[in-house]
Enzyme design. Structure first.
Site, PDB file in Angstrom:
ATOM      1  N   HIS A   1     -10.975   5.709  -8.550  1.00 34.37           N
ATOM      2  CA  HIS A   1     -12.417   5.730  -8.318  1.00 34.37           C
ATOM      3  C   HIS A   1     -12.786   6.022  -6.869  1.00 34.37           C
ATOM      4  CE1 HIS A   1     -11.728   2.877 -11.752  1.00 34.37           C
ATOM      5  NE2 HIS A   1     -12.438   3.847 -12.307  1.00 34.37           N
TER       6      HIS A   1
ATOM      7  N   ASP B   1       0.875  -1.157   0.000  1.00 32.36           N
ATOM      8  CA  ASP B   1       0.000   0.000   0.000  1.00 32.36           C
ATOM      9  C   ASP B   1       0.922   1.219   0.000  1.00 32.36           C
ATOM     10  OD1 ASP B   1      -2.409   1.611   0.497  1.00 32.36           O
ATOM     11  OD2 ASP B   1      -1.569   1.848   2.508  1.00 32.36           O
TER      12      ASP B   1
ATOM     13  N   THR C   1      -2.519   1.279  -4.781  1.00 31.38           N
ATOM     14  CA  THR C   1      -3.039   2.408  -4.020  1.00 31.38           C
ATOM     15  C   THR C   1      -4.394   2.903  -4.516  1.00 31.38           C
ATOM     16  OG1 THR C   1      -2.517   4.644  -3.220  1.00 31.38           O
ATOM     17  CG2 THR C   1      -1.644   4.056  -5.378  1.00 31.38           C
TER      18      THR C   1
ATOM     19  N   ASP D   1       0.062   5.011   0.988  1.00 28.09           N
ATOM     20  CA  ASP D   1      -0.078   5.971   2.092  1.00 28.09           C
ATOM     21  C   ASP D   1      -0.257   5.258   3.429  1.00 28.09           C
ATOM     22  OD1 ASP D   1      -0.098   8.263   0.291  1.00 28.09           O
ATOM     23  OD2 ASP D   1      -2.057   7.518  -0.339  1.00 28.09           O
TER      24      ASP D   1
END
Length: 188
Positions: A93, A14, A56, A16
């Site tokens: 999205h 991932d 991410t 962040d």
């Protein structure tokens, strides 16, 4: 999925809160700050011939808080500081869009493994929240949670494996214990 006796062919991360300090909806490359030991663990994986990738969610694009260009600029800075990464998967999205890529859906992980030419069982995904672990499980690969102060207690409780930090997570993924610090280990 539990630990494998073979080292993974890829470790996916991932972005962040895992590889870099989380700055919500960051569009400024100057605010990119790597997590402790990120450079070292990524360099170690690369020395061993293990592919690295970033998976991410970037809903700020759908929400109009960021442009794709800003996200790309931040990702270029991350790649300059921590890369090169073998693969990047970005979901632009929002939660209401119903896409198959946004975590906890497995789409980005499945795409990354396909693009790397590996089976999902040959990859590990490291993230900091429950949707990361849900995406890993849905994709059929091993997930390791590295909690931050923002990670909910229930997400830690539900995670299949938990590590105290990024170094410990990578050590756990590789079946090694880091010097001076043991990973938290398996919860299930």
């Amino acid at each position: 999925m539990g630990p494998s006796s073979n080292p993974p062919k890829a470790v996916l991360f991932d972005r962040d809160g895992t590889l870099i300090h989380d700055v919500p909806y960051n569009g400024d490359p100057g605010l990119v700050s790597p997590m402790p030991a990120a450079r070292k663990v990524l360099a170690g994986l690369r020395r061993q011939g293990i592919a690295t990738g970033v998976i991410t969610n970037q809903s700020g694009i759908a929400r109009g808080l960021l442009t794709r260009s800003q996200v790309d600029s931040v990702n270029l800075r991350i790649d300059a500081l921590l890369g090169p990464f073998d693969i990047w998967e970005i979901c632009p999205h929002g939660t209401e869009d119903g896409c198959g890529c946004r975590k906890p859906a497995p789409g980005m992980i499945l795409s990354a493994c396909r693009r790397l030419g590996i089976a999902t069982a040959d990859a590990v995904y490291i993230g900091d929240i429950g949707s990361d672990m849900e995406a890993a499980e849905a994709a059929g690969l091993r997930g390791i949670l590295v909690p931050t102060p923002l990670t909910r207690h229930q997400e830690v409780h539900d995670a299949p494996e938990v590590a105290t930090d990024l170094s410990a997570a990578v050590a756990l993924a590789l079946g090694q214990a880091p010097a001076g610090q043991a990973p938290v280990g398996s919860r299930r």
